[in-house]
Design an enzyme around this catalytic site. Structure first.
Site, short mmCIF file in Angstrom:
data_model
loop_
_atom_site.label_atom_id
_atom_site.label_comp_id
_atom_site.label_asym_id
_atom_site.label_seq_id
_atom_site.Cartn_x
_atom_site.Cartn_y
_atom_site.Cartn_z
N GLU A 1 -5.23 -5.24 10.70
CA GLU A 1 -4.19 -4.24 10.97
C GLU A 1 -4.47 -3.55 12.30
O GLU A 1 -5.30 -2.64 12.35
CB GLU A 1 -4.19 -3.18 9.86
CG GLU A 1 -3.89 -3.71 8.49
CD GLU A 1 -3.30 -2.62 7.59
OE1 GLU A 1 -2.31 -2.91 6.93
OE2 GLU A 1 -3.82 -1.50 7.58
N SER B 1 3.69 -2.52 10.30
CA SER B 1 5.15 -2.60 10.46
C SER B 1 5.72 -3.95 10.04
O SER B 1 6.60 -4.50 10.71
CB SER B 1 5.55 -2.26 11.90
OG SER B 1 5.16 -0.93 12.21
N ASN C 1 0.87 -1.17 0.00
CA ASN C 1 0.00 0.00 0.00
C ASN C 1 0.91 1.22 0.00
O ASN C 1 1.51 1.55 1.02
CB ASN C 1 -0.89 -0.03 1.25
CG ASN C 1 -1.73 1.23 1.40
OD1 ASN C 1 -1.80 2.05 0.48
ND2 ASN C 1 -2.36 1.38 2.55
N TRP C 2 1.01 1.85 -1.16
CA TRP C 2 1.95 2.98 -1.27
C TRP C 2 1.41 4.23 -0.58
O TRP C 2 2.12 5.23 -0.48
CB TRP C 2 2.26 3.26 -2.76
CG TRP C 2 3.04 2.17 -3.43
CD1 TRP C 2 3.46 0.98 -2.89
CD2 TRP C 2 3.50 2.18 -4.79
NE1 TRP C 2 4.15 0.25 -3.83
CE2 TRP C 2 4.20 0.96 -5.01
CE3 TRP C 2 3.41 3.08 -5.85
CZ2 TRP C 2 4.78 0.63 -6.24
CZ3 TRP C 2 3.98 2.76 -7.08
CH2 TRP C 2 4.66 1.56 -7.27
N LYS C 3 0.15 4.18 -0.16
CA LYS C 3 -0.49 5.33 0.51
C LYS C 3 -0.30 6.59 -0.34
O LYS C 3 -0.24 6.48 -1.56
CB LYS C 3 0.05 5.48 1.94
CG LYS C 3 -0.10 4.16 2.73
CD LYS C 3 0.07 4.31 4.21
CE LYS C 3 -0.15 2.96 4.89
NZ LYS C 3 -0.04 3.00 6.34
N GLY D 1 2.85 -1.14 4.29
CA GLY D 1 2.97 0.28 3.98
C GLY D 1 4.42 0.63 3.70
O GLY D 1 4.94 0.41 2.60
N GLY D 2 5.10 1.17 4.71
CA GLY D 2 6.46 1.69 4.57
C GLY D 2 7.42 0.82 3.76
O GLY D 2 8.09 1.31 2.84
N GLU E 1 -6.67 4.50 8.14
CA GLU E 1 -6.42 5.93 7.91
C GLU E 1 -7.64 6.59 7.28
O GLU E 1 -7.92 7.76 7.53
CB GLU E 1 -5.16 6.09 7.02
CG GLU E 1 -3.90 5.81 7.83
CD GLU E 1 -2.75 5.22 7.03
OE1 GLU E 1 -2.77 5.26 5.78
OE2 GLU E 1 -1.81 4.69 7.67
N GLY F 1 2.81 1.88 10.90
CA GLY F 1 3.79 2.95 10.74
C GLY F 1 4.54 3.29 12.02
O GLY F 1 5.24 4.29 12.08
N HIS G 1 -9.43 1.16 5.07
CA HIS G 1 -8.15 1.28 5.77
C HIS G 1 -8.35 2.19 6.98
O HIS G 1 -9.12 3.15 6.93
CB HIS G 1 -7.09 1.86 4.83
CG HIS G 1 -5.71 1.78 5.41
ND1 HIS G 1 -5.25 2.66 6.36
CD2 HIS G 1 -4.71 0.89 5.20
CE1 HIS G 1 -4.03 2.31 6.71
NE2 HIS G 1 -3.66 1.24 6.02
O1 LIG Z 1 -1.67 -0.60 4.66
C1 LIG Z 1 -0.64 -0.81 5.29
C2 LIG Z 1 -0.57 -0.61 6.70
O2 LIG Z 1 -1.18 0.58 7.09
C3 LIG Z 1 0.75 -0.87 7.34
O3 LIG Z 1 1.63 0.21 7.18
P1 LIG Z 1 3.15 0.03 7.71
O4 LIG Z 1 3.67 -1.20 7.08
O5 LIG Z 1 3.85 1.29 7.25
O6 LIG Z 1 3.05 -0.09 9.19
#
Ligand SMILES: O=C[C@H](O)COP(=O)(O)O
Length: 249
Positions: A167, A213, A9-11, A234-235, A96, A173, A94
């Site tokens: 999640e 994470s 997920n590149w957000k 994500g990250g 967020e 994050g 999600h």
């Molecule tokens: O969609 C992915 C998640 O929000 C996890 O993000 P993260 O891997 O940066 O903690």
């Protein structure tokens, strides 16, 4: 046998040119064929990234969608627009989006139904806050999110196209990962919730990811767990070499 699914997920990261650079870096590696790989990129990059994915097994996902096909919803993106680009998956609900954009269990449910109607596979996110966990309410919260998300969805072939991503919000994050045992326990609890609603056979086929994470140093431990069928990342999905390490865990 559930095929593991690792989705990046590149957000809200990467312009079109940055997206093309990243996807080409990912493509330059040999990727584990036993894993389904998905990249969920920003709306503006979807069309160009789709072209780069031709001839690969990498699937394309969006990060959100509206439930209506068209109409007076300024600034929104409809499933028809996404379908024409050729997306396979869409992240729905999600945390967020729930936290910053007023996404509710009701809108999540409408979006899932709409995605399924259009042949888009939803990656449905659920998870508790730190406060919920401290009050030992995490299972109650997650169960409610799962059942509300799936309300009114009854066709076997539709349910099996849904991916659930567990999640825990406190792990996103933050560098804090749920322990692999806790993540496994919650994924098992979600499967059990689905089993009670739809029966054991369906629950055995539905894929449940862990997200929060996930990094090269913890992926193997998570993926080795029986109930965890993949990761929503994500990250670590923003760096080609790290993302590939997750795929080739
Ligand atoms: O969609 C992915 C998640 O929000 C996890 O993000 P993260 O891997 O940066 O903690």
């Amino acid at each position: 046998m559930r095929k593991p699914i690792i989705a990046g997920n590149w957000k809200m990261n990467n312009t079109i040119s940055q997206s093309l650079k990243l996807i080409n870096e990912i493509k330059s590696y040999n990727l584990n064929e036993n894993v389904e790989v998905v990249v969920c990129v920003s709306f503006t990059s979807l069309y160009e990234v789709k072209k780069e994915l031709k001839g690969t097994n990498i699937k394309l996902g969006a990060q959100n969608m509206h439930w209506e096909d068209s109409g007076a919803y300024t600034g929104e993106i409809s499933p028809l627009m996404l379908k024409e680009i050729g997306i396979d998956y869409c992240i729905i609900g999600h945390s967020e989006r729930r936290q910053y954009f007023n996404e509710t269990d009701e809108t999540v449910n409408k979006k899932i139904k709409s995605a399924l109607r259009h042949g888009i596979k939803p990656i449905v996110c659920v998870g508790e806050t730190l406060e919920d966990r401290e009050k030992a309410k995490e299972k109650e919260i997650v169960k409610e999110q799962v059942l509300k998300a799936l309300e009114g969805i009854n066709k076997k072939e539709e349910i099996e196209n849904i991916v659930i991503a567990y999640e825990p919000i406190w792990a996103i994050g933050t560098g804090k990962t749920a322990s692999s045992d806790d993540a496994n326990e919650m994924c098992g609890f979600i499967r059990n919730t689905i089993s009670k609603k739809y029966g054991v056979d369906i629950s055995k086929n539905i894929r449940i990811q862990y997200g929060g994470s996930v990094k090269p140093n913890n992926i193997k431990e998570l993926m080795d767990k029986e109930e965890i069928d993949g990761a929503l990342v994500g990250g670590a999905s923003l760096n080609a070499s790290d993302f590939v390490k997750l795929i080739n865990y």
